[in-house]
Design a protein around this motif. Structure first.
Motif, short mmCIF file in Angstrom:
data_model
loop_
_atom_site.label_atom_id
_atom_site.label_comp_id
_atom_site.label_asym_id
_atom_site.label_seq_id
_atom_site.Cartn_x
_atom_site.Cartn_y
_atom_site.Cartn_z
N GLY A 269 4.44 -43.90 -33.94
CA GLY A 269 5.55 -44.74 -34.33
C GLY A 269 6.91 -44.08 -34.16
O GLY A 269 7.94 -44.69 -34.44
N SER A 270 6.97 -42.85 -33.68
CA SER A 270 8.26 -42.16 -33.50
C SER A 270 8.69 -42.22 -32.05
O SER A 270 7.99 -42.75 -31.19
CB SER A 270 8.14 -40.71 -33.98
OG SER A 270 7.29 -39.98 -33.11
N ASN A 271 9.87 -41.65 -31.78
CA ASN A 271 10.35 -41.62 -30.40
C ASN A 271 11.15 -40.34 -30.16
O ASN A 271 11.45 -39.60 -31.09
CB ASN A 271 11.17 -42.86 -30.07
CG ASN A 271 12.39 -42.99 -30.95
OD1 ASN A 271 12.75 -42.09 -31.70
ND2 ASN A 271 13.04 -44.13 -30.88
N SER A 272 11.46 -40.11 -28.90
CA SER A 272 12.23 -38.93 -28.50
C SER A 272 12.99 -39.30 -27.23
O SER A 272 12.64 -40.27 -26.55
CB SER A 272 11.29 -37.75 -28.23
OG SER A 272 12.02 -36.61 -27.89
N GLU A 273 14.05 -38.55 -26.94
CA GLU A 273 14.87 -38.87 -25.78
C GLU A 273 15.33 -37.58 -25.10
O GLU A 273 15.68 -36.61 -25.76
CB GLU A 273 16.09 -39.68 -26.22
CG GLU A 273 17.07 -40.00 -25.12
CD GLU A 273 18.29 -40.73 -25.63
OE1 GLU A 273 18.38 -41.93 -25.36
OE2 GLU A 273 19.13 -40.10 -26.30
N LYS A 274 15.34 -37.60 -23.79
CA LYS A 274 15.89 -36.52 -22.98
C LYS A 274 16.93 -37.13 -22.04
O LYS A 274 16.78 -38.26 -21.58
CB LYS A 274 14.81 -35.83 -22.13
CG LYS A 274 13.73 -35.17 -22.95
CD LYS A 274 14.28 -34.01 -23.73
CE LYS A 274 13.16 -33.37 -24.54
NZ LYS A 274 13.63 -32.30 -25.38
N LYS A 275 17.98 -36.38 -21.76
CA LYS A 275 19.03 -36.85 -20.87
C LYS A 275 19.06 -36.00 -19.60
O LYS A 275 18.82 -34.80 -19.65
CB LYS A 275 20.38 -36.79 -21.57
CG LYS A 275 20.48 -37.76 -22.74
CD LYS A 275 21.89 -37.83 -23.27
CE LYS A 275 21.96 -38.77 -24.45
NZ LYS A 275 21.90 -40.16 -24.09
N ILE A 276 19.33 -36.66 -18.48
CA ILE A 276 19.43 -36.01 -17.18
C ILE A 276 20.74 -36.48 -16.55
O ILE A 276 21.05 -37.67 -16.56
CB ILE A 276 18.27 -36.41 -16.25
CG1 ILE A 276 16.94 -36.00 -16.84
CG2 ILE A 276 18.45 -35.83 -14.87
CD1 ILE A 276 15.76 -36.49 -16.03
N THR A 277 21.50 -35.54 -16.00
CA THR A 277 22.73 -35.90 -15.30
C THR A 277 22.46 -35.90 -13.80
O THR A 277 21.98 -34.92 -13.25
CB THR A 277 23.87 -34.92 -15.63
OG1 THR A 277 24.11 -34.97 -17.04
CG2 THR A 277 25.14 -35.31 -14.90
N LEU A 278 22.76 -37.04 -13.18
CA LEU A 278 22.61 -37.21 -11.74
C LEU A 278 23.98 -37.03 -11.10
O LEU A 278 24.99 -37.48 -11.65
CB LEU A 278 22.08 -38.61 -11.42
CG LEU A 278 20.79 -39.03 -12.12
CD1 LEU A 278 20.48 -40.48 -11.80
CD2 LEU A 278 19.66 -38.12 -11.73
N GLU A 279 24.01 -36.40 -9.95
CA GLU A 279 25.27 -36.16 -9.25
C GLU A 279 25.10 -36.49 -7.78
O GLU A 279 24.17 -36.02 -7.14
CB GLU A 279 25.68 -34.70 -9.40
CG GLU A 279 26.94 -34.34 -8.67
CD GLU A 279 27.31 -32.87 -8.81
OE1 GLU A 279 28.08 -32.41 -7.96
OE2 GLU A 279 26.80 -32.21 -9.72
N ASN A 280 26.00 -37.32 -7.27
CA ASN A 280 26.00 -37.61 -5.84
C ASN A 280 27.10 -36.77 -5.20
O ASN A 280 28.27 -37.11 -5.26
CB ASN A 280 26.25 -39.10 -5.58
CG ASN A 280 26.28 -39.39 -4.09
OD1 ASN A 280 26.04 -38.53 -3.27
ND2 ASN A 280 26.59 -40.62 -3.75
N SER A 281 26.71 -35.68 -4.56
CA SER A 281 27.68 -34.80 -3.91
C SER A 281 27.86 -35.15 -2.42
O SER A 281 28.57 -34.45 -1.71
CB SER A 281 27.25 -33.34 -4.06
OG SER A 281 25.96 -33.15 -3.52
#
Length: 85
Positions: free
Chosen positions: A11-23
């Motif tokens: 019943g719980s949750n978790s989150e991860k963030k990723i930064t995308l870069e278009n070079s």
């Protein structure tokens, strides 16, 4: 890079963030595909479009249902970057 969500109780949750870069100097599209038994437990955008020089931070979240079977869940996140036409 590993996305490790650790132990989650039902019943719980978790989150991860990723930064995308278009070079690149042209637009690109990121396509995401999850393989493995964790695939049904993750919420994320499957396709992201970025203009030349654009950055975007995205979230990959887990969702567990209260009756989800206890166990070890794992998988692979496959990222494909292509020129956006």
């Amino acid at each position: 890079t590993a996305l490790i969500f650790g132990g989650l109780i039902s019943g719980s949750n978790s989150e991860k963030k990723i930064t995308l870069e278009n070079s690149y100097n042209f637009p690109v599209v990121y396509n995401f595909n999850i393989q493995g038994n964790i695939s049904d437990l993750l919420i994320f955008e499957k396709e992201i479009h970025l203009e030349a020089g654009e950055n975007k931070t995205i979230s990959i979240s887990t969702i567990t249902i209260s009756d989800e079977e206890y166990g070890s869940y794992s998988g692979f996140l496959k990222v494909i970057v292509k020129r956006d036409i």
